[in-house]
Design a protein around this motif. Sequence first.
Motif, PDB file in Angstrom:
ATOM      1  N   ASP A 122       0.462  -0.750   0.232  1.00 53.02           N
ATOM      2  CA  ASP A 122       0.228   0.226  -0.175  1.00 53.02           C
ATOM      3  C   ASP A 122       0.701   1.166  -0.013  1.00 53.02           C
ATOM      4  O   ASP A 122       1.880   1.909   1.160  1.00 53.02           O
ATOM      5  N   PRO A 123       0.699   2.157  -1.572  1.00 55.68           N
ATOM      6  CA  PRO A 123       1.656   2.878  -1.212  1.00 55.68           C
ATOM      7  C   PRO A 123       1.287   4.351   0.066  1.00 55.68           C
ATOM      8  O   PRO A 123       1.916   5.443   0.106  1.00 55.68           O
ATOM      9  N   SER A 152      -3.458  -5.436  -7.381  1.00 50.44           N
ATOM     10  CA  SER A 152      -4.256  -4.130  -7.083  1.00 50.44           C
ATOM     11  C   SER A 152      -3.950  -3.622  -8.341  1.00 50.44           C
ATOM     12  O   SER A 152      -4.648  -2.512  -9.308  1.00 50.44           O
ATOM     13  N   GLU A 153      -2.491  -3.372  -8.957  1.00 47.11           N
ATOM     14  CA  GLU A 153      -1.995  -2.638 -10.325  1.00 47.11           C
ATOM     15  C   GLU A 153      -2.748  -3.122 -11.679  1.00 47.11           C
ATOM     16  O   GLU A 153      -3.034  -2.667 -12.061  1.00 47.11           O
ATOM     17  N   THR A 156      -6.000  -0.956 -11.018  1.00 45.46           N
ATOM     18  CA  THR A 156      -6.273   0.297 -11.629  1.00 45.46           C
ATOM     19  C   THR A 156      -6.195  -0.120 -12.974  1.00 45.46           C
ATOM     20  O   THR A 156      -7.086   1.066 -13.703  1.00 45.46           O
ATOM     21  N   ARG A 183      -5.512   5.235  -1.280  1.00 48.21           N
ATOM     22  CA  ARG A 183      -4.541   3.832  -2.193  1.00 48.21           C
ATOM     23  C   ARG A 183      -4.831   4.021  -3.658  1.00 48.21           C
ATOM     24  O   ARG A 183      -3.869   4.251  -4.170  1.00 48.21           O
ATOM     25  N   ARG A 186      -2.979   7.326  -5.484  1.00 49.88           N
ATOM     26  CA  ARG A 186      -1.744   6.565  -5.493  1.00 49.88           C
ATOM     27  C   ARG A 186      -1.370   6.052  -6.389  1.00 49.88           C
ATOM     28  O   ARG A 186      -0.078   5.911  -7.447  1.00 49.88           O
ATOM     29  N   LEU A 187      -2.131   4.849  -6.110  1.00 45.49           N
ATOM     30  CA  LEU A 187      -2.137   3.223  -7.941  1.00 45.49           C
ATOM     31  C   LEU A 187      -2.407   4.782  -9.082  1.00 45.49           C
ATOM     32  O   LEU A 187      -1.764   3.980  -9.813  1.00 45.49           O
ATOM     33  N   GLU A 190       0.963   5.672  -9.847  1.00 44.27           N
ATOM     34  CA  GLU A 190       2.071   4.875 -10.009  1.00 44.27           C
ATOM     35  C   GLU A 190       1.989   4.836 -11.109  1.00 44.27           C
ATOM     36  O   GLU A 190       3.065   4.238 -12.181  1.00 44.27           O
ATOM     37  N   ALA A 191       0.439   4.328 -11.785  1.00 43.59           N
ATOM     38  CA  ALA A 191       0.258   4.119 -13.465  1.00 43.59           C
ATOM     39  C   ALA A 191       0.423   5.159 -14.022  1.00 43.59           C
ATOM     40  O   ALA A 191       0.540   4.443 -15.993  1.00 43.59           O
ATOM     41  N   LEU A 280     -10.122  -3.964  -4.381  1.00 44.75           N
ATOM     42  CA  LEU A 280      -9.374  -3.951  -4.070  1.00 44.75           C
ATOM     43  C   LEU A 280     -10.057  -3.080  -3.007  1.00 44.75           C
ATOM     44  O   LEU A 280     -10.922  -2.826  -2.484  1.00 44.75           O
TER      45      LEU A 280
END
Length: 335
Positions: A122-123, A152-153, A156, A183, A186-187, A190-191, A280
């Motif tokens: 979890d970021p 989780s990716e 997303t 979360r 943030r995901l 990150e993507a 998620l």
Amino acid sequence: MAGFRQLLRNTPQGLYCPPGDFHIDPTQPVDHAVITHGHSDHARAGHGTVLATAETLAIMAARYGADFAASSQAARYGETVTRGSVSVTLVPAGHVLGSAQVVLKWKDRTAVISGDYKRRRDPTCPPFQPVACDLFVSEATFGLPVFRFPPSEDETAKLLKSVALFPERTHLVGVYALGKAQRLIRLLREAGYDRTLYIHGALASMNALYEAHGAALGPLAHATDDARNALPGEIVLAPPSAIADKWARRFADPIPAFASGWMTVRARARQRHVELPLVLSDHADWDELTLTVGELKPEELWITHGSEEALLRWAQLNDISATALEIAGYEDEDE
Ligand SMILES: [Zn+2]
Ligand SMILES: [Zn+2]
């Protein structure tokens, strides 16, 4: 349960530690409370004293006001506080910002009360830290073998793919205000999604609190600042209750989505009129629960709430004595 009753017992207010004279995540006001995390079913207002991480105390103050308890004390992860003849240490639970497991040491025994937890990355918070113990107290929100959450990716990516496929529609994603919203944001960052994300007002205060604690969320805007803007092609995050509400009708042919472990169950998605279910969760799935209990191999496992039957059987088959506490009052937020 008998072997540990002097150290920890279940009471009408929730778990109580007699030699330290405090409750853990009590469901009613008590004199002394230790709080694992800020979700409203675990962190309630009106206790005498509260011991928790600084982040959890900040969440409680944001939700209930600065006078949420008569007095409060912050403990850092890993710091040990003495209460009566018990030493209390908070260690990361990987659930939401500030979430902690409560480690109790008393005589030669160690008990870990994990609160809510998950094992995947979890970021927005440090990962769950396994602590060897004689008694492990676990949730079992998703304690059935049908609950196996995908990476989780992948979820997303599923959302971003749908946004690319339907540029004329608004993606309206239901998220819990504390934890899930930040979360997912943030995901998405990150993507590589760096566009403005549009936010329902009910999510604003927790977003600000996360940012103040170092979780950079990127460009955010209020979803309803401009009445003429139906936000086609954009992502709007809102509390789960809002996505099927009148509020949602202002957007361009919205695609209702919901980010939750419950989206594993198709009937749940249908029932909530969710077109795009995103699996998620901030809870442990079946594999994470059994991995954790198998890794810790406690003498006893107590299950606080959730679907305990399968986990009880699994523990028994693995020679761990297990008890279901069936504590009333713990519910997944907003469920
Ligand atoms: Zn929780
Ligand atoms: Zn909970």
